[in-house]
Scaffold this motif. Structure first.
Motif, PDB file in Angstrom:
ATOM      1  N   ASP A   1       0.876  -1.172   0.000  1.00 38.07           N
ATOM      2  CA  ASP A   1       0.000   0.000   0.000  1.00 38.07           C
ATOM      3  C   ASP A   1       0.916   1.225   0.000  1.00 38.07           C
ATOM      4  N   LEU A   2       1.225   1.722  -1.194  1.00 41.40           N
ATOM      5  CA  LEU A   2       2.300   2.687  -1.385  1.00 41.40           C
ATOM      6  C   LEU A   2       1.786   4.065  -1.755  1.00 41.40           C
ATOM      7  N   GLU A   3       2.605   5.053  -1.440  1.00 41.20           N
ATOM      8  CA  GLU A   3       2.339   6.425  -1.870  1.00 41.20           C
ATOM      9  C   GLU A   3       3.576   6.976  -2.556  1.00 41.20           C
ATOM     10  N   ILE A   4       3.380   7.495  -3.751  1.00 47.24           N
ATOM     11  CA  ILE A   4       4.450   8.158  -4.494  1.00 47.24           C
ATOM     12  C   ILE A   4       4.502   9.603  -4.023  1.00 47.24           C
ATOM     13  N   PHE A   5       5.626  10.014  -3.449  1.00 43.73           N
ATOM     14  CA  PHE A   5       5.704  11.380  -2.932  1.00 43.73           C
ATOM     15  C   PHE A   5       6.653  12.262  -3.728  1.00 43.73           C
TER      16      PHE A   5
ATOM     17  N   PRO B   1      12.609  15.811 -12.605  1.00 49.65           N
ATOM     18  CA  PRO B   1      11.515  16.743 -12.297  1.00 49.65           C
ATOM     19  C   PRO B   1      11.360  17.021 -10.810  1.00 49.65           C
ATOM     20  N   ILE B   2      10.721  18.133 -10.525  1.00 50.38           N
ATOM     21  CA  ILE B   2      10.359  18.508  -9.158  1.00 50.38           C
ATOM     22  C   ILE B   2       8.848  18.381  -9.018  1.00 50.38           C
ATOM     23  N   GLY B   3       8.403  17.922  -7.853  1.00 45.67           N
ATOM     24  CA  GLY B   3       6.975  17.760  -7.634  1.00 45.67           C
ATOM     25  C   GLY B   3       6.482  16.436  -8.194  1.00 45.67           C
ATOM     26  N   VAL B   4       5.179  16.292  -8.240  1.00 44.35           N
ATOM     27  CA  VAL B   4       4.550  15.076  -8.758  1.00 44.35           C
ATOM     28  C   VAL B   4       3.505  15.472  -9.784  1.00 44.35           C
TER      29      VAL B   4
END
Length: 353
Positions: free
Chosen positions: A121-125, A306-309
């Motif tokens: 259960d992952l989150e890409i930050f 890149p910076i951000g998502v």
């Protein structure tokens, strides 16, 4: 020895980028002063877990991380980061779920597969890299009878894990050349540093190598490029991102914000200063962990950082995975992205001393 560089010239651009990203996400920061040098002036920005174990594949996709690590940007945010080289994203995910690793950096394909299969259960930050020409390619030995992608029919291609990003890049290139992917065999158990040896042994006839492994194999073993993989459906393709488990993000939100603040400076430097990338890879602790010589660092191809998502950009990965059969159903990557309210950096210092 890694020469320390002044990075303050990058910080205004980074801060501006963070603000633009926050505004785009509907969560513009409200300035309330900075605490300086990674220290917090209240519990809202305190580091819950200062000692972190981070597993990252030591490829050029991870350049932003290595700059942040070896320029002490994490330390400036109050974090002690232990880097562990990941053999593949698949193995790193399994260990992350067990709690062995706090944060991992690896390819989106493996993360999305694990998420859809409920293995994690992952989150890409944070985004890590977007592929550029030369950064990922297929290689053969000099004198090989394989001179184009059509010659791969009935042959074996080496990749470092089953049905991962390398497989997807090859599948896309084969489709562009009109070659059915099921006409090509894949050996998916070869570590990247061992690809050239497998070619010489004849167990595979072509190998997929990202940088800097490609430049190392070219220099040491004379491998030659069969096909650049920055083409077709995977041109300028997002390759690497950084993830935590959702449970970890909820438990250590301020630690994650501080890690991200340092990482994004590293991303900014990586995207604008090639010499910084070269020096960071030369500074890695030992060849077994991904260290390269100055000669390799000078010639290895780089990505963009890149910076951000960008949800649209990452969604492209899931869509291409579905196109080439790596997902049985379509997948919405928004389920893996941190809520926009998370990205408030107003309480953190981004400069350090």
């Amino acid at each position: 020895m890694h020469a320390k560089r002044k990075i303050t010239r990058f910080i205004p651009a980074l801060v501006a980028a963070i603000v633009v990203f926050a505004l785009a996400a509907g969560c513009a920061s409200r300035g309330n002063g900075s605490s300086g040098n990674g220290s917090s002036s209240g519990t809202s920005s305190g580091v819950e877990k200062p000692n972190l174990t981070v597993a990252v594949v030591p490829a050029v996709d991870s350049a932003g991380f290595f700059i942040a690590l070896y320029d002490n940007l994490f330390k400036q945010q109050g974090l002690n980061v232990k880097f562990v080289p990941a053999v593949s994203s698949e193995t790193a995910i399994a260990d992350q779920v067990k709690g062995t690793y706090d944060i991992t950096g690896g390819n989106y394909v493996s993360y999305i597969q694990a998420q859809q299969a409920a293995q994690a259960d992952l989150e890409i930050f944070a985004e890590g890299s977007v592929m550029q020409p030369g950064a990922q390619a297929l290689y053969t030995l000099p004198g090989s009878k394989i001179t184009n992608l059509r010659d791969l029919e009935g042959k074996t291609v080496g990749i470092n894990a089953p049905k991962n990003i390398l497989y997807l890049l090859v599948a896309s290139a084969l489709a562009s050349a009109g070659v059915p992917v099921d006409s090509v065999h894949f050996d998916s158990n070869i570590p990247l540093p061992g690809m050239a040896a497998a070619l010489k042994a004849g167990t595979i006839q072509a190998a997929v190598l990202p940088e800097p492994f490609a430049s190392q194999a070219e220099t040491a073993d004379g491998v030659i490029t069969l096909s650049d993989l920055n083409q077709g459906a995977t041109t300028d393709f997002p390759i690497e991102g950084y993830v935590v488990t959702k449970q970890w993000a909820a438990q250590y939100p301020n630690t994650l914000k501080r890690f991200l603040a340092a990482l994004e400076i590293g991303q900014e430097v990586a995207d604008t200063d090639r010499s910084a990338v070269e020096q960071s890879f030369e500074a890695i602790n030992g060849p077994q962990n991904g260290q390269v010589t100055p000669g390799i660092a000078a010639v290895m191809a780089l990505d963009t950082y890149p910076i951000g998502v960008d949800a649209t950009r990452i969604q492209r990965v899931a869509d291409v995975m579905f196109q080439f059969g790596l997902l049985k159903t379509q997948f919405n990557v928004n389920s893996m992205l941190l809520p926009s309210s998370f990205f408030n950096f107003s309480q953190f210092s981004s400069s350090g001393s």
